[in-house]
Scaffold this active site. Structure first.
Site, PDB file in Angstrom:
ATOM      1  CD  GLU A 100      -4.786 -10.961  -5.648  1.00  0.00           C
ATOM      2  OE1 GLU A 100      -4.192  -9.958  -5.188  1.00  0.00           O
ATOM      3  OE2 GLU A 100      -5.977 -11.207  -5.417  1.00  0.00           O
TER       4      GLU A 100
ATOM      5  CD  GLU B 224      -2.968  -1.257   2.186  1.00  0.00           C
ATOM      6  OE1 GLU B 224      -2.868  -0.508   3.178  1.00  0.00           O
ATOM      7  OE2 GLU B 224      -3.919  -2.060   2.020  1.00  0.00           O
TER       8      GLU B 224
HETATM    9  N1  THU Z   1      -6.124  -6.432  -2.305  1.00  0.00           N
HETATM   10  C1  THU Z   1      -5.303  -7.377  -2.842  1.00  0.00           C
HETATM   11  O1  THU Z   1      -4.106  -7.426  -2.527  1.00  0.00           O
HETATM   12  N2  THU Z   1      -5.832  -8.257  -3.728  1.00  0.00           N
HETATM   13  C2  THU Z   1      -7.125  -8.260  -4.146  1.00  0.00           C
HETATM   14  O2  THU Z   1      -7.483  -9.008  -5.055  1.00  0.00           O
HETATM   15  C3  THU Z   1      -8.082  -7.364  -3.509  1.00  0.00           C
HETATM   16  C4  THU Z   1      -7.526  -6.303  -2.627  1.00  0.00           C
HETATM   17  C5  THU Z   1      -5.549  -5.457  -1.382  1.00  0.00           C
HETATM   18  C6  THU Z   1      -5.492  -4.042  -1.904  1.00  0.00           C
HETATM   19  C7  THU Z   1      -5.455  -3.250  -0.633  1.00  0.00           C
HETATM   20  O3  THU Z   1      -4.105  -3.150  -0.205  1.00  0.00           O
HETATM   21  C8  THU Z   1      -6.230  -4.110   0.361  1.00  0.00           C
HETATM   22  O4  THU Z   1      -6.307  -5.400  -0.195  1.00  0.00           O
HETATM   23  C9  THU Z   1      -7.635  -3.608   0.655  1.00  0.00           C
HETATM   24  O5  THU Z   1      -8.341  -3.416  -0.511  1.00  0.00           O
END
Ligand code: THU
Length: 160
Positions: A75, A64
């Site tokens: 992913e 993030e």
């Molecule tokens: N997130 C993922 O890493 N993969 C996904 O397929 C859905 C969301 C992450 C993005 C963000 O850092 C957190 O989950 C909350 O949305």
């Protein structure tokens, strides 16, 4: 006008221990990766693990950023690294899981639309189905046979 249906096969396992050994081990790698996520803003830590045809497993987790859209999903961190390190080697499977301090996640974690799009492109590029294994911290697992099942009628190079 004609109607048509798109049917998608899904495997559901009541718990991870029912998976075949390769899928179980891949999920373990995704769980391990989720522990190292950088997710200070959402507190939602996602882990992914990609198994390549050469036997290598590449892990990734969400990264993030204070400028929120600059972050990236687990992913795509894993898929992009796998493709940059091993270009042309097909991806056999990806496992995805997540954890948060807020609650115990006991349902399978879905992949976001952008990650489905990226998976679909690699599947077409390599001409080999990518198995998708989704699980929470605990509870049932769902498995899709291929990325195109997760994103039917997707946009791709053929549309350009
Ligand atoms: N997130 C993922 O890493 N993969 C996904 O397929 C859905 C969301 C992450 C993005 C963000 O850092 C957190 O989950 C909350 O949305």
């Amino acid at each position: 006008m004609k109607n048509f249906e798109i049917k998608i096969p899904v495997e559901r396992y009541e718990e991870a221990s029912e998976l075949n050994t390769n899928d179980f081990l891949l999920l373990q790698q995704a769980r391990e990766a989720s522990l190292l996520a950088y997710s200070p803003y959402s507190g939602f830590s996602v882990g992914a693990a990609v198994r390549l045809k050469n036997g290598v497993i590449v892990q990734g987790n969400n990264q993030e950023n204070a400028a929120y859209p600059s972050g990236l999903c687990a992913e795509r961190v894993a898929l992009f690294f796998a493709s940059s390190r091993y270009p042309g080697i097909p991806f056999e499977a990806i496992a995805v899981t997540a954890r948060t301090k807020a609650r115990l996640i006991s349902e399978p974690i879905a992949l976001c639309g952008s990650c489905r799009q990226v998976l679909s492109e690699y599947e077409m590029l390599h001409g080999q189905p990518i198995r998708i294994i989704m699980c929470g911290e605990t509870g049932p697992v769902v498995v899709f046979e291929k990325a195109s099942d997760l994103l039917p009628m997707n946009f791709s190079a053929k549309d350009l």
